[in-house]
Scaffold this motif. Structure first.
Motif, PDB file in Angstrom:
ATOM      1  N   LYS A 644       0.821  -1.210   0.000  1.00 51.75           N
ATOM      2  CA  LYS A 644       0.000   0.000   0.000  1.00 51.75           C
ATOM      3  C   LYS A 644       0.855   1.259   0.000  1.00 51.75           C
ATOM      4  CE  LYS A 644      -3.818   2.221   2.455  1.00 51.75           C
ATOM      5  NZ  LYS A 644      -4.784   2.098   3.590  1.00 51.75           N
ATOM      6  N   ARG A 645       1.899   1.276   0.807  1.00 52.10           N
ATOM      7  CA  ARG A 645       2.740   2.468   0.947  1.00 52.10           C
ATOM      8  C   ARG A 645       3.339   2.889  -0.382  1.00 52.10           C
ATOM      9  NH1 ARG A 645       8.292   2.547   4.589  1.00 52.10           N
ATOM     10  NH2 ARG A 645       9.039   4.621   3.965  1.00 52.10           N
ATOM     11  N   TYR A 646       3.750   1.920  -1.186  1.00 48.95           N
ATOM     12  CA  TYR A 646       4.441   2.235  -2.432  1.00 48.95           C
ATOM     13  C   TYR A 646       3.548   2.093  -3.669  1.00 48.95           C
ATOM     14  CZ  TYR A 646       8.741   2.346   0.285  1.00 48.95           C
ATOM     15  OH  TYR A 646       9.724   2.675   1.194  1.00 48.95           O
ATOM     16  N   GLY A 647       2.271   1.768  -3.476  1.00 46.89           N
ATOM     17  CA  GLY A 647       1.354   1.689  -4.615  1.00 46.89           C
ATOM     18  C   GLY A 647       1.687   0.567  -5.579  1.00 46.89           C
ATOM     19  N   ILE A 648       2.166  -0.557  -5.056  1.00 54.29           N
ATOM     20  CA  ILE A 648       2.558  -1.673  -5.918  1.00 54.29           C
ATOM     21  C   ILE A 648       1.359  -2.226  -6.679  1.00 54.29           C
ATOM     22  CG2 ILE A 648       3.486  -4.033  -5.925  1.00 54.29           C
ATOM     23  CD1 ILE A 648       5.270  -3.188  -3.562  1.00 54.29           C
ATOM     24  N   ALA A 649       0.165  -2.190  -6.065  1.00 54.39           N
ATOM     25  CA  ALA A 649      -1.027  -2.756  -6.711  1.00 54.39           C
ATOM     26  C   ALA A 649      -1.328  -2.092  -8.047  1.00 54.39           C
ATOM     27  CB  ALA A 649      -2.227  -2.626  -5.781  1.00 54.39           C
ATOM     28  N   GLN A 670       7.379  -0.823 -12.336  1.00 50.52           N
ATOM     29  CA  GLN A 670       7.471   0.630 -12.361  1.00 50.52           C
ATOM     30  C   GLN A 670       6.413   1.206 -11.437  1.00 50.52           C
ATOM     31  OE1 GLN A 670       9.666   2.856 -14.231  1.00 50.52           O
ATOM     32  NE2 GLN A 670       8.768   4.102 -12.587  1.00 50.52           N
ATOM     33  N   LEU A 671       6.869   1.870 -10.354  1.00 53.01           N
ATOM     34  CA  LEU A 671       5.945   2.576  -9.477  1.00 53.01           C
ATOM     35  C   LEU A 671       5.672   3.951 -10.080  1.00 53.01           C
ATOM     36  CD1 LEU A 671       7.629   1.687  -6.063  1.00 53.01           C
ATOM     37  CD2 LEU A 671       5.875   0.405  -7.288  1.00 53.01           C
ATOM     38  N   SER A 672       4.933   4.770  -9.387  1.00 56.91           N
ATOM     39  CA  SER A 672       4.627   6.090  -9.930  1.00 56.91           C
ATOM     40  C   SER A 672       5.875   6.937 -10.106  1.00 56.91           C
ATOM     41  CB  SER A 672       3.627   6.814  -9.023  1.00 56.91           C
ATOM     42  OG  SER A 672       4.158   6.954  -7.712  1.00 56.91           O
ATOM     43  N   ASP A 673       6.885   6.758  -9.236  1.00 56.14           N
ATOM     44  CA  ASP A 673       8.080   7.590  -9.331  1.00 56.14           C
ATOM     45  C   ASP A 673       9.362   6.856  -8.955  1.00 56.14           C
ATOM     46  OD1 ASP A 673       7.289   7.334  -6.733  1.00 56.14           O
ATOM     47  OD2 ASP A 673       6.860   9.453  -6.428  1.00 56.14           O
ATOM     48  N   ALA A 674       9.365   5.552  -9.093  1.00 56.97           N
ATOM     49  CA  ALA A 674      10.573   4.762  -8.829  1.00 56.97           C
ATOM     50  C   ALA A 674      10.329   3.360  -9.384  1.00 56.97           C
ATOM     51  CB  ALA A 674      10.877   4.710  -7.333  1.00 56.97           C
ATOM     52  N   GLU A 675      11.295   2.476  -9.178  1.00 58.71           N
ATOM     53  CA  GLU A 675      11.125   1.082  -9.546  1.00 58.71           C
ATOM     54  C   GLU A 675      11.160   0.215  -8.305  1.00 58.71           C
ATOM     55  OE1 GLU A 675      14.124   0.201 -12.401  1.00 58.71           O
ATOM     56  OE2 GLU A 675      13.154   1.301 -14.017  1.00 58.71           O
ATOM     57  N   GLN A 676      10.521  -0.936  -8.413  1.00 55.46           N
ATOM     58  CA  GLN A 676      10.473  -1.893  -7.302  1.00 55.46           C
ATOM     59  C   GLN A 676      10.795  -3.270  -7.847  1.00 55.46           C
ATOM     60  OE1 GLN A 676       7.745  -4.290  -7.054  1.00 55.46           O
ATOM     61  NE2 GLN A 676       8.383  -5.203  -5.111  1.00 55.46           N
TER      62      GLN A 676
END
Length: 759
Positions: A644-649, A670-676
């Motif tokens: 939830k914190r990083y918007g992975i969904a 690709q997250l909204s402003d980084a990669e995971q």
């Protein structure tokens, strides 16, 4: 016209603005309105017909009573409450929007009514509306509740109801089954869910009904009712082609009878497959009725289609009366507009079209365009009133992709579900990496899928994608070229060898579809445990750790994550003797549907209200688990907090690269402003290796999302080393030099600053 108005200059013509890149993909949309109850008290206001006389077609009282009980009659009433209302035009509805659905609820608890141990003196729905339960869900990170089927199901014989033959998926009414609670309890549950920032997801079944009032009226050839079903009236001169009905209210056709009726032009003959096939029980997808008397004094015999069990007659979506369509849409409007649910699961929605094929070929019954059209109608109607839909479409990846263009907002992840089970069973992720990449190749985004642990069904190994349309296509697996069919056979045999038989007698094969098992017993078998009757604390810990890795696979990627009470409590399969009566017809799935008690409501109960025996729980109740930082629920909560914190969904999957160790799986997002990066070890042994992806920028810093600690850096070959313990997983944030997210990680900011000064 006033003088002032006359002097006003004419308004300038509106000029179309230039559409930006972002607008093309994220167009402005009106805010979606939540469904709200608007149809209440319809059932209470409707007068009940008296039960007078014999339950025959020549008794008007009986016929009137059946009409009053029918879903089609209810649908007519529901429709009038929506038609002509401005609210019907306030939501976009043409295109599926999986990320809008994810925004509403991205972590779902999937309930199964007959298996849940309820609060004392409280119904299933009343229990699901318990504020303490929702507080536990909120603490874990669950924001959606899929109730499972709770409306009346089964059939009617005369005036009397008969029980469900398929876990309440044989719907016969739009009313809530008394066994599960009341409509008011359903509405109250929706209110409690909203109070905990959650929502409720209900079920509709667009593929079939049970043998309720609608089917009985169809047999009598009354009004539009025969148009609901794929049913054909057989001329009395051809009754000799039909087998006699010696017991019950129908008889399954054998292959010869099916062939003869097809040659006489009555039916379209054999289908592409026979689901629930069992010799002399279900040889074909067609059954015949005995003679049925209608109000006109004529006796008729019918042959009807049923993809599933004999008590589940299939709905006809292309009859001139469109009665089947009206019935299904009415049921959906009731759930959304009256009960207050926010979304609907579409069950068996891949079998809505059937068509005669060339001579000596099976009928076209899967992947039919009519199914796509019907699903678009259902999904659009649901979006029109502010909800969303998800489908369980166990067909090819191509079919899932095509249905997603205009149909349901989300699809169940049948693509990777058998593959991740194969990975944990064999300690090798090759097949899982193959399916993940195939999905992307065919245009199925992970964000459009519901990634689930256990649900009410078996662990499927049908592998439809490889066994049907792509049966002759070449795939590389284990260093050799295999056809899709050969690949399916290989993977299926791996699963059978590792998860059933002498290796795991506590699991069971389920017809030709899959394996009856819980997530915990799949893991137990993968660990080589031949008995689960006396597991040691160390073995339970091993099962829990592997269970968390499977949760990480499903949760730390785009899309919805779903799990059940069997997962939260770590349930084992039941001993066969405890459900012997339910297993009598060959449906082995009952061994994995043990009763569970989420909240210690009735710790001494031996069964649920529906008489399902209580199973063995490895992890305990949620209140107990939430007090223990090492429990499954608490560790799951940490995983979901990161999600939830990083918007992975709502992220975008960039890569599923090759790995240096066969037990590893790597997913780059690709997250909204980084990669995971999600890195998992599917084996019971520690592994070390490297992660390489062209999407990893050299010089990027890697931060462990669970600890916020820097653990490494991407080298010039787009690579970094990694070590994982047995069944361990990591979620890594990839921060490029100068990334503004580095402000949240002081150690990264400091290193970036030093680099800048050195440069």
């Amino acid at each position: 016209m006033s003088e002032t108005e006359a002097d006003d200059p004419a308004p300038a013509a509106h000029e179309a603005s230039e559409i930006s890149y972002d607008e093309q993909f994220y167009p402005a949309r009106p805010k979606r309105l939540r469904p709200r109850g608007r149809l209440r008290d319809l059932f209470a206001l409707r007068p009940k017909a008296e039960r007078v006389g014999k339950p025959h077609g020549d008794n008007p009282a009986y016929v009137n009573w059946l009409v009053g009980e029918s879903m089609l009659e209810d649908a007519k009433t529901f429709a009038t409450q929506f038609s002509g209302q401005g609210s019907m035009w306030q939501n976009p509805f043409a295109n599926p929007d999986p990320r809008a659905a994810i925004e509403k609820a991205s972590v779902w608890f999937t309930a199964y009514p007959i298996s849940m141990i309820t609060k004392p003196n409280t119904s299933f729905l009343g229990t699901l509306g318990d504020d303490d339960l929702w507080a536990a869900f909120e603490a874990i990170g669950i924001d959606g509740l899929h109730t499972g089927p709770v409306k009346k199901a089964g059939g009617l014989v005369g005036w009397d109801s008969t029980p469900s033959v398929d876990g309440h998926f044989d719907r016969v009414s739009t009313q809530i089954d008394d066994a599960f609670g009341t409509e008011e309890e359903f509405r109250a549950m929706c209110g409690v869910a909203a109070g905990h920032l959650g929502m409720v997801i209900d079920d509709i079944v667009p593929g079939h009904t049970g043998k309720g009032a609608d089917f009985r009226l169809a047999e009598m050839k009354i009004g539009d009712y025969p148009g609901i079903y794929h049913m054909v009236e057989i001329d009395p001169k051809d009754w000799h082609l039909l087998p006699p009905v010696s017991k019950g209210d129908s008889v399954n056709l054998d292959i010869e009878a099916e062939d003869q009726l097809a040659k006489h032009g009555y039916i379209i003959g054999r289908m592409q497959r026979v689901i629930f096939y069992a010799p002399s029980v279900k040889d074909t997808n067609w059954s015949a009725t005995p003679p049925v008397l209608g109000p006109d004094g004529v006796e008729r015999r019918w042959v009807y289609l049923h993809y599933f069990k004999e008590g589940q007659p299939s709905i006809n979506w292309l009859d001139p009366s469109f009665a089947g369509m009206r019935l299904v849409i009415g049921d959906a409007l009731h759930s959304l507009g009256d009960l207050g649910s926010g979304a609907l699961r579409l069950d068996a929605n891949g079998f809505l079209g059937v068509e005669k094929s060339a001579e000596d070929s099976p009928a076209w019954s899967e992947g039919h365009p009519l199914s796509e059209a019907a699903n678009q109608l259902i999904a659009s109607m649901v979006r029109k009133v502010g909800g969303f839909t998800f489908q369980e479409l166990n067909l090819t990846i191509d079919d899932i992709q095509s249905s997603a263009e205009r149909g349901a907002d989300l699809s169940y992840d049948f693509v990777n579900r058998p593959a991740y089970h194969h990975a944990v069973a064999t300690g090798d992720t090759e097949f899982l990496r193959l399916t993940l990449n195939l999905a992307v190749k065919h245009g199925v985004e992970p964000a459009s899928l519901v990634h689930a642990l256990q649900n009410h069904d078996e662990m499927t190994y049908e592998l439809v994608h490889f066994e049907t349309r792509h049966a002759r296509e070449a795939f590389t697996f284990r260093g050799q070229e295999l056809t899709g069919h050969e690949l399916a056979v290989t993977v299926r045999q791996d699963l059978l060898d590792h998860l059933t038989g002498d290796a795991a007698p506590y699991n069971a094969t389920f017809t030709q579809n899959g394996i009856a098992s819980t997530t915990a017993t799949i893991i137990a078998a993968s660990l080589g445990l031949q008995s689960i009757s006396a597991l040691t604390p160390q073995q339970v810990e091993q099962i829990k750790q592997a269970h968390l890795v499977l949760a990480m696979f499903n949760a730390l990627q785009p899309g919805v994550f779903a799990l059940s009470g069997w997962d939260l409590c770590g349930m084992l399969t039941l001993e066969r003797r405890l459900v012997g009566r339910l297993l009598a017809d060959g449906d082995t799935r009952w061994i994995h549907r043990a009763a569970y008690d989420l909240m210690d409501y009735r710790p001494h109960a031996h069964e649920s209200l529906s008489k399902m025996p209580r199973g063995v729980s490895l992890y305990g109740s949620l209140p107990t688990q939430l007090q223990d930082s090492s429990s499954f629920a608490r560790q799951l909560a940490e995983i979901l907090a990161i999600r939830k914190r990083y918007g992975i969904a709502a992220s975008v999957q960039l890569d599923v690269p090759q790995v240096s160790n066969k037990a590893m799986l790597v997913m780059v997002h690709q997250l909204s402003d980084a990669e995971q990066v999600t890195v998992l070890n599917f084996s019971a042994q520690p592994v070390s290796g490297s992660v390489q992806s062209e999407y990893l920028v050299p010089g990027s810093v890697l931060v462990d999302m669970f600890t916020d600690r820097e653990i490494g850096e991407v080298d010039d070959l787009h690579t970094f080393p990694i070590s994982l313990g047995p069944h361990e997983g990591k979620s890594l944030l990839v921060l490029c030099p100068g990334d503004h997210l580095a402000e949240a990680h002081p150690q990264v900011t400091e290193r970036t600053s030093v680099r800048g000064e050195a440069g």
